[in-house]
Every structure is written in structure tokens, then in C-alpha cells.
Motif scaffolding. Structure first.
Motif, PDB file in Angstrom:
ATOM      1  N   ARG A   1      19.534  -1.091  57.680  1.00 47.57           N
ATOM      2  CA  ARG A   1      20.429  -1.996  56.967  1.00 47.57           C
ATOM      3  C   ARG A   1      20.935  -3.091  57.901  1.00 47.57           C
ATOM      4  O   ARG A   1      21.042  -4.253  57.523  1.00 47.57           O
ATOM      5  CB  ARG A   1      21.600  -1.206  56.374  1.00 47.57           C
ATOM      6  CG  ARG A   1      22.615  -2.032  55.641  1.00 47.57           C
ATOM      7  CD  ARG A   1      22.062  -2.572  54.335  1.00 47.57           C
ATOM      8  NE  ARG A   1      22.631  -3.877  54.012  1.00 47.57           N
ATOM      9  CZ  ARG A   1      22.544  -4.469  52.825  1.00 47.57           C
ATOM     10  NH1 ARG A   1      21.875  -3.879  51.854  1.00 47.57           N
ATOM     11  NH2 ARG A   1      23.075  -5.636  52.619  1.00 47.57           N
ATOM     12  N   GLN A   2      21.245  -2.724  59.138  1.00 45.51           N
ATOM     13  CA  GLN A   2      21.753  -3.725  60.073  1.00 45.51           C
ATOM     14  C   GLN A   2      20.701  -4.779  60.396  1.00 45.51           C
ATOM     15  O   GLN A   2      21.003  -5.979  60.443  1.00 45.51           O
ATOM     16  CB  GLN A   2      22.245  -3.052  61.353  1.00 45.51           C
ATOM     17  CG  GLN A   2      22.965  -4.050  62.249  1.00 45.51           C
ATOM     18  CD  GLN A   2      23.696  -3.401  63.390  1.00 45.51           C
ATOM     19  OE1 GLN A   2      23.769  -2.183  63.487  1.00 45.51           O
ATOM     20  NE2 GLN A   2      24.245  -4.199  64.265  1.00 45.51           N
ATOM     21  N   VAL A   3      19.459  -4.311  60.593  1.00 45.88           N
ATOM     22  CA  VAL A   3      18.382  -5.270  60.865  1.00 45.88           C
ATOM     23  C   VAL A   3      18.213  -6.212  59.681  1.00 45.88           C
ATOM     24  O   VAL A   3      18.057  -7.425  59.837  1.00 45.88           O
ATOM     25  CB  VAL A   3      17.065  -4.518  61.181  1.00 45.88           C
ATOM     26  CG1 VAL A   3      15.898  -5.481  61.201  1.00 45.88           C
ATOM     27  CG2 VAL A   3      17.174  -3.818  62.513  1.00 45.88           C
ATOM     28  N   TYR A   4      18.309  -5.642  58.470  1.00 47.03           N
ATOM     29  CA  TYR A   4      18.194  -6.471  57.266  1.00 47.03           C
ATOM     30  C   TYR A   4      19.321  -7.501  57.215  1.00 47.03           C
ATOM     31  O   TYR A   4      19.099  -8.673  56.930  1.00 47.03           O
ATOM     32  CB  TYR A   4      18.215  -5.590  56.023  1.00 47.03           C
ATOM     33  CG  TYR A   4      18.173  -6.379  54.725  1.00 47.03           C
ATOM     34  CD1 TYR A   4      16.977  -6.904  54.251  1.00 47.03           C
ATOM     35  CD2 TYR A   4      19.334  -6.609  53.990  1.00 47.03           C
ATOM     36  CE1 TYR A   4      16.934  -7.644  53.086  1.00 47.03           C
ATOM     37  CE2 TYR A   4      19.293  -7.351  52.823  1.00 47.03           C
ATOM     38  CZ  TYR A   4      18.096  -7.863  52.374  1.00 47.03           C
ATOM     39  OH  TYR A   4      18.055  -8.592  51.228  1.00 47.03           O
ATOM     40  N   ASP A   5      20.550  -7.054  57.519  1.00 41.64           N
ATOM     41  CA  ASP A   5      21.694  -7.963  57.473  1.00 41.64           C
ATOM     42  C   ASP A   5      21.576  -9.073  58.513  1.00 41.64           C
ATOM     43  O   ASP A   5      22.107 -10.165  58.327  1.00 41.64           O
ATOM     44  CB  ASP A   5      22.992  -7.183  57.709  1.00 41.64           C
ATOM     45  CG  ASP A   5      23.379  -6.372  56.489  1.00 41.64           C
ATOM     46  OD1 ASP A   5      22.891  -6.689  55.392  1.00 41.64           O
ATOM     47  OD2 ASP A   5      24.160  -5.410  56.641  1.00 41.64           O
ATOM     48  N   GLN A   6      20.910  -8.790  59.622  1.00 39.63           N
ATOM     49  CA  GLN A   6      20.786  -9.783  60.685  1.00 39.63           C
ATOM     50  C   GLN A   6      19.725 -10.832  60.399  1.00 39.63           C
ATOM     51  O   GLN A   6      19.670 -11.864  61.066  1.00 39.63           O
ATOM     52  CB  GLN A   6      20.472  -9.092  62.014  1.00 39.63           C
ATOM     53  CG  GLN A   6      21.684  -8.396  62.604  1.00 39.63           C
ATOM     54  CD  GLN A   6      21.348  -7.587  63.815  1.00 39.63           C
ATOM     55  OE1 GLN A   6      20.187  -7.289  64.073  1.00 39.63           O
ATOM     56  NE2 GLN A   6      22.357  -7.216  64.570  1.00 39.63           N
ATOM     57  N   MET A   7      18.869 -10.567  59.418  1.00 40.35           N
ATOM     58  CA  MET A   7      17.838 -11.548  59.075  1.00 40.35           C
ATOM     59  C   MET A   7      18.483 -12.725  58.355  1.00 40.35           C
ATOM     60  O   MET A   7      19.407 -12.551  57.570  1.00 40.35           O
ATOM     61  CB  MET A   7      16.772 -10.908  58.180  1.00 40.35           C
ATOM     62  CG  MET A   7      15.823 -10.004  58.923  1.00 40.35           C
ATOM     63  SD  MET A   7      14.933  -8.913  57.840  1.00 40.35           S
ATOM     64  CE  MET A   7      13.942 -10.039  56.923  1.00 40.35           C
ATOM     65  N   ALA A   8      17.960 -13.923  58.642  1.00 41.13           N
ATOM     66  CA  ALA A   8      18.498 -15.122  58.006  1.00 41.13           C
ATOM     67  C   ALA A   8      17.931 -15.254  56.595  1.00 41.13           C
ATOM     68  O   ALA A   8      16.782 -14.918  56.348  1.00 41.13           O
ATOM     69  CB  ALA A   8      18.161 -16.344  58.844  1.00 41.13           C
ATOM     70  N   GLU A   9      18.747 -15.791  55.691  1.00 40.04           N
ATOM     71  CA  GLU A   9      18.264 -16.080  54.335  1.00 40.04           C
ATOM     72  C   GLU A   9      17.304 -17.260  54.395  1.00 40.04           C
ATOM     73  O   GLU A   9      17.502 -18.151  55.210  1.00 40.04           O
ATOM     74  CB  GLU A   9      19.441 -16.418  53.418  1.00 40.04           C
ATOM     75  CG  GLU A   9      20.325 -15.250  53.091  1.00 40.04           C
ATOM     76  CD  GLU A   9      19.784 -14.414  51.941  1.00 40.04           C
ATOM     77  OE1 GLU A   9      18.677 -14.739  51.428  1.00 40.04           O
ATOM     78  OE2 GLU A   9      20.443 -13.444  51.578  1.00 40.04           O
ATOM     79  N   PRO A  10      16.322 -17.370  53.523  1.00 41.85           N
ATOM     80  CA  PRO A  10      15.941 -16.380  52.534  1.00 41.85           C
ATOM     81  C   PRO A  10      15.128 -15.248  53.167  1.00 41.85           C
ATOM     82  O   PRO A  10      14.395 -15.477  54.130  1.00 41.85           O
ATOM     83  CB  PRO A  10      15.076 -17.177  51.578  1.00 41.85           C
ATOM     84  CG  PRO A  10      14.468 -18.242  52.422  1.00 41.85           C
ATOM     85  CD  PRO A  10      15.464 -18.560  53.483  1.00 41.85           C
ATOM     86  N   LYS A  11      15.259 -14.051  52.606  1.00 44.26           N
ATOM     87  CA  LYS A  11      14.540 -12.914  53.186  1.00 44.26           C
ATOM     88  C   LYS A  11      14.001 -12.014  52.091  1.00 44.26           C
ATOM     89  O   LYS A  11      14.543 -11.959  50.995  1.00 44.26           O
ATOM     90  CB  LYS A  11      15.464 -12.127  54.110  1.00 44.26           C
ATOM     91  CG  LYS A  11      16.788 -11.731  53.488  1.00 44.26           C
ATOM     92  CD  LYS A  11      17.734 -11.206  54.541  1.00 44.26           C
ATOM     93  CE  LYS A  11      19.131 -11.003  53.993  1.00 44.26           C
ATOM     94  NZ  LYS A  11      20.097 -10.665  55.019  1.00 44.26           N
ATOM     95  N   TRP A  12      12.930 -11.333  52.421  1.00 44.02           N
ATOM     96  CA  TRP A  12      12.278 -10.461  51.445  1.00 44.02           C
ATOM     97  C   TRP A  12      11.974  -9.113  52.085  1.00 44.02           C
ATOM     98  O   TRP A  12      11.904  -9.007  53.310  1.00 44.02           O
ATOM     99  CB  TRP A  12      10.977 -11.088  50.954  1.00 44.02           C
ATOM    100  CG  TRP A  12      11.201 -12.349  50.193  1.00 44.02           C
ATOM    101  CD1 TRP A  12      11.420 -12.448  48.852  1.00 44.02           C
ATOM    102  CD2 TRP A  12      11.231 -13.681  50.709  1.00 44.02           C
ATOM    103  NE1 TRP A  12      11.604 -13.766  48.508  1.00 44.02           N
ATOM    104  CE2 TRP A  12      11.500 -14.540  49.625  1.00 44.02           C
ATOM    105  CE3 TRP A  12      11.086 -14.240  51.969  1.00 44.02           C
ATOM    106  CZ2 TRP A  12      11.600 -15.918  49.766  1.00 44.02           C
ATOM    107  CZ3 TRP A  12      11.192 -15.597  52.118  1.00 44.02           C
ATOM    108  CH2 TRP A  12      11.444 -16.429  51.024  1.00 44.02           C
ATOM    109  N   VAL A  13      11.798  -8.110  51.239  1.00 38.65           N
ATOM    110  CA  VAL A  13      11.491  -6.765  51.732  1.00 38.65           C
ATOM    111  C   VAL A  13      10.277  -6.218  51.002  1.00 38.65           C
ATOM    112  O   VAL A  13      10.195  -6.308  49.776  1.00 38.65           O
ATOM    113  CB  VAL A  13      12.688  -5.801  51.524  1.00 38.65           C
ATOM    114  CG1 VAL A  13      12.336  -4.401  51.990  1.00 38.65           C
ATOM    115  CG2 VAL A  13      13.922  -6.300  52.244  1.00 38.65           C
TER     116      VAL A  13
END
Lengths: 153, 137
Positions: A81-93
Motif C-alpha cells: 500500500r505504501q509503494v502504491y501511495d508513493q506512486m505519482a498520479e496517474p497510476k494503474w495496477v
């Protein structure tokens, strides 16, 4: 050849969506055997570089896409979750494989039963593990999803 | 290769290990535990394996540990490699090692409740569509 008198007409929307798909850098998030298939997809034979995606970034700040490749344990969940939060928008999974999509064969206390409990998932790639072809199909489906979608998410 | 199994009780354990170390068993190969829930008394058994490369010989030490007193002396001062093994046994079975330098969980998150490898700890399975899996507490 690119000469000054060439004109390209398009809409801003389309240009933005197109540019998002054409160099979508994934963040390194290999957790298990799926990561091997992900690496194979990045290597010469399958060649993710064709889509400008060969640079698996070690820093989430530089990445647009998180390919969750493998099983996510309860202890790994906050990290993910932290790695995801640190990604800049826009982001996809992309949830790659049965384990990250649903928990797969590990229906027990130790593993998160699907990574969509923690982060929003755009594409689920089935397989155990999915081959490079399946992953690339997932990636192309994501590209299509971006091309068909809105630029403001 | 010679091999030998020694059964000791919890009070003698540290002394026996000290002698094994003196006898030239350089290597602690494995340290784990067994839960004999409803099968044997006392419930827990600590199993420690030693190897002597110089003497080409192995030793297995088995310690019965009572359910009411889940404490045993650490062997990290003799075999530093036992550190993480003892933490894992603590994490999975709840056996506490006295005088261990860092007696915390190693595999599960720090705020986890319970010890997963005990036989009375459920698998934590959740019901799955199409499979009729019963919920286990």
C-alpha cells in the motif's frame, strides 16, 4: 521525415491518453513465481520494450504501473500500500496471477485474499503463473482501457 | 556417519547443549518444535539438531516442554545462528526463550494475535464461491 510544414491534428484528450499508454513504466514488485514470468516478459524474447515498458523502476516515484506479481502476505500488505501511495498520479495496477487476484491456492491466515483488498486493481491477469503472453495481453487490455477511458480518473 | 538422539528435560537442556558445544559440535543445523496437541503429554517438544564436521557426527536433542510453562533457556550465546530459529519457534508455537537478545515475532506482523503452527489454531480459511469451503475459526 519531420519537416516544419507537417501538421498533425488530434484532440488533447486523445494525445494525453495515447502518451500515457506509450511509455508506461512499471514499478518493480515481484513477490513470487509470477515475477519470473514478468522478467521473461521484459527480456529479449517477449520484449516489453516494444511498448516502452522495459524499464522496471526501483523507485515508485518514477512509475506509472504496479504489476503485483505473486502472493501478498499480511505482512507485505502495508508495504504494498505504501509503494502504491508513493506512486505519482496517474497510476494503474495489474494483479498478475491467481494469488494476487484472489488469494489463489493459499486460502489461509497468512495471505491477503486478493490484492484488491488493499489497492484498486485495473486488470486481473488469470493464470498460475500467467505466461508472458498472458501478461502482455493484460497490459494491452490496460492500454485499450486507457485509450477508451477519460483522462481525469 | 554417527547419529544420536538425546531426550532431556527443560531444566537440563542448557547444560546438555553446553556439553555438546564442548564436544566439538560446531554447527547448529536446525531448531524447531512439534505440537503434540491431544496426542502426547506434555504438549510441546523442542527439537534441535547438531552437526560436527570434524567428527562426522550428528546429534538430535529433544526437549519436552510443558503447556503451563512455555519457557526455556536460549542457546544463542553458544550458537549465534540459533537466534532467528528461536524467534521463529516463538512466533509459530509461542515457546519463549529466556535471555534471548530479541524475543520478537519474525514471520508474522508484530501485532499478530496467536501462534499459527499450533494445532488448535485455525487455517484462517474464508468461504470461496463454488467451493463450499466451511469457515474455520
Amino acid at each position: 521525415m519531420f519537416t516544419p510544414d507537417n501538421i498533425l491534428t488530434t484532440t488533447i484528450d486523445k494525445a494525453v491518453r495515447w502518451s500515457r499508454t506509450q511509455s508506461m513504466w512499471p514499478v518493480t514488485f515481484g513477490l513470487a513465481c509470477c515475477a519470473i514470468e514478468m522478467m521473461a516478459a521484459g527480456s529479449a524474447k517477449y520484449d516489453l520494450a516494444r511498448y516502452g515498458m522495459e524499464v522496471f523502476r526501483a523507485s515508485p516515484r518514477q512509475a506509472d504501473l504496479m504489476i503485483v506479481a505473486g502472493r501478498v502476505s499480511q505482512k507485505m500488505a502495508p508495504v504494498l500500500r505504501q509503494v502504491y501511495d508513493q506512486m505519482a498520479e496517474p497510476k494503474w495496477v495489474i494483479a498478475m496471477g491467481a494469488c494476487s487476484s484472489t488469494g489463489g491456492m493459499f486460502n489461509n491466515y497468512a495471505l491477503v485474499q486478493g490484492v484488491d483488498h488493499i489497492v484498486p486493481v485495473d486488470i486481473y491477469v488469470p493464470g498460475c503463473p500467467p505466461g508472458p503472453q498472458s501478461l502482455m495481453h493484460g497490459i494491452l487490455t490496460l492500454h485499450q482501457k486507457i485509450m477508451d477511458g477519460e483522462i481525469n480518473r | 556417519m554417527k547419529s544420536e538422539v538425546i531426550n532431556v528435560n527443560a531444566e537440563e537442556y542448557k547444560e546438555v547443549i553446553t556439553n555438546i558445544k564442548k564436544d566439538g559440535y560446531e554447527m547448529m543445523v536446525d531448531l524447531t518444535a512439534v505440537d503434540w496437541y491431544r496426542k502426547k503429554e506434555p504438549r510441546f517438544e523442542l527439537v534441535v539438531q547438531f552437526l560436527s564436521v570434524s567428527k562426522n557426527s550428528r546429534k538430535t536433542v529433544k526437549v519436552k516442554i510443558n503447556d503451563e510453562n512455555l519457557n526455556i533457556q536460549t542457546i544463542t550465546d553458544l550458537y549465534p545462528g540459533a537466534n532467528f530459529y528461536e524467534r521463529e519457534v516463538f512466533d509459530m508455537f509461542g515457546i519463549e526463550f529466556e535471555n534471548h537478545p530479541d524475543m520478537t515475532r519474525i514471520l508474522m506482523p508484530d501485532d499478530w494475535v496467536g501462534h499459527p503452527l499450533r494445532k488448535n489454531y485455525g487455517s484462517g480459511r474464508i468461504p470461496v464461491q463454488f467451493k463450499n469451503a466451511p469457515k474455520v475459526e
